[in-house]
Scaffold this motif. Structure first.
Motif, short mmCIF file in Angstrom:
data_model
loop_
_atom_site.label_atom_id
_atom_site.label_comp_id
_atom_site.label_asym_id
_atom_site.label_seq_id
_atom_site.Cartn_x
_atom_site.Cartn_y
_atom_site.Cartn_z
N GLN A 63 -25.93 37.06 26.39
CA GLN A 63 -27.36 36.94 26.14
C GLN A 63 -27.63 36.14 24.87
O GLN A 63 -28.76 36.04 24.43
N GLY A 64 -26.58 35.63 24.27
CA GLY A 64 -26.74 34.92 23.00
C GLY A 64 -27.25 33.51 23.19
O GLY A 64 -27.31 32.98 24.30
N ASN A 65 -27.58 32.89 22.09
CA ASN A 65 -28.06 31.51 22.07
C ASN A 65 -27.41 30.82 20.87
O ASN A 65 -28.09 30.38 19.95
N PRO A 66 -26.06 30.77 20.85
CA PRO A 66 -25.36 30.32 19.64
C PRO A 66 -25.47 28.82 19.42
O PRO A 66 -25.51 28.05 20.38
N ASN A 67 -25.52 28.40 18.17
CA ASN A 67 -25.46 26.98 17.87
C ASN A 67 -24.01 26.57 17.63
O ASN A 67 -23.11 27.41 17.56
N PHE A 68 -23.79 25.27 17.54
CA PHE A 68 -22.42 24.77 17.42
C PHE A 68 -21.77 25.25 16.12
O PHE A 68 -20.57 25.58 16.10
N ALA A 69 -22.53 25.31 15.03
CA ALA A 69 -21.97 25.78 13.76
C ALA A 69 -21.47 27.21 13.89
O ALA A 69 -20.43 27.58 13.33
N THR A 70 -22.20 28.05 14.62
CA THR A 70 -21.77 29.44 14.83
C THR A 70 -20.47 29.49 15.61
O THR A 70 -19.55 30.27 15.29
N LEU A 71 -20.35 28.66 16.65
CA LEU A 71 -19.12 28.62 17.43
C LEU A 71 -17.94 28.21 16.56
O LEU A 71 -16.84 28.75 16.69
N VAL A 72 -18.14 27.24 15.67
CA VAL A 72 -17.06 26.79 14.79
C VAL A 72 -16.63 27.92 13.86
O VAL A 72 -15.44 28.17 13.66
N ARG A 73 -17.61 28.64 13.29
CA ARG A 73 -17.26 29.75 12.39
C ARG A 73 -16.51 30.85 13.13
O ARG A 73 -15.54 31.41 12.61
#
Length: 210
Positions: A63-73
């Motif tokens: 249900q998330g809406n992650p941005n690319f920076a979050t995926l990298v972290r």
């Protein structure tokens, strides 16, 4: 503001992930499995990756809406590659990936883009990226975990590689490598489009075995 392809979900920082429900379900499964292998609670993963527990709970429920920076972290904290969070099970011994079959994970207003082509398997995976940088357009990156090494090989045009505030010109036929645990950025330079291949070498993660 950054421009991203119409068939991706966009976010405030310009990053993107595919908007298909299946992609979110795959991401949820992979994050949960990697967190379990690493022996991390939601609270501990959130603290280390600087992501709220609520966001992680939603992400693991698809249900998330992650941005690319979050995926990298998250990938850095879990000691795996970004594509390991996005990919389904491997199929066959050999993978052949065409650039037009992979959606850009970053795109700029002037037409620049970055596509994560694939990630090798094993305890110390390598990401393979294709980049296109238009003159004057820059993509910044936050520092990665210690042990990450990036290599950029310019196939045409010229780019400026900025590592820890110092600029380095890299032209067609040249390859540069650097430790990824410093602030860095990639910028198109010269009068034409710069094309490059990037590899990101990731050290074994906490859940890896020799």
């Amino acid at each position: 503001m950054l421009r991203v392809p119409a068939d991706t979900r966009t976010h405030e920082d310009g990053g993107s992930v595919p908007e298909a429900d299946e992609a979110l379900r795959t991401l949820a499964r992979n994050v949960r499995a990697a967190r379990t292998r690493a022996g991390l609670s939601l609270d501990e993963l959130g603290r280390r990756a600087k992501v709220s527990k609520g966001a992680l709970v939603g992400l693991e429920k698809a249900q998330g809406n992650p941005n690319f920076a979050t995926l990298v972290r998250l990938a850095d904290t879990l000691g795996i590659s970004v594509s390991a969070l996005l990919e389904g099970p491997a199929e066959g011994r050999v993978r052949v990936v065409s650039a037009d079959a992979v959606m850009p994970l970053w795109a700029g207003e002037r037409g620049s883009e970055a596509r994560l082509m694939l990630t090798t398997s094993g305890p110390a995976p390598v990401e393979v990226w294709r980049w296109k940088l238009e003159p004057g357009e820059e993509c910044p990156s936050h520092p990665h975990q210690a042990g990450v090494v990036e290599t950029v090989s310019v196939t045409s045009g010229r780019m400026t590689l900025v590592v820890d505030g110092t600029e380095h010109s890299v032209e067609a036929g040249q390859t540069a490598t650097f430790d990824g645990d410093a602030t860095h950025a990639y910028r198109g330079s010269g009068s034409g489009t710069c094309h490059l291949i990037m590899t990101v070498h990731i050290p074994p993660g906490p859940g890896s075995t020799n």
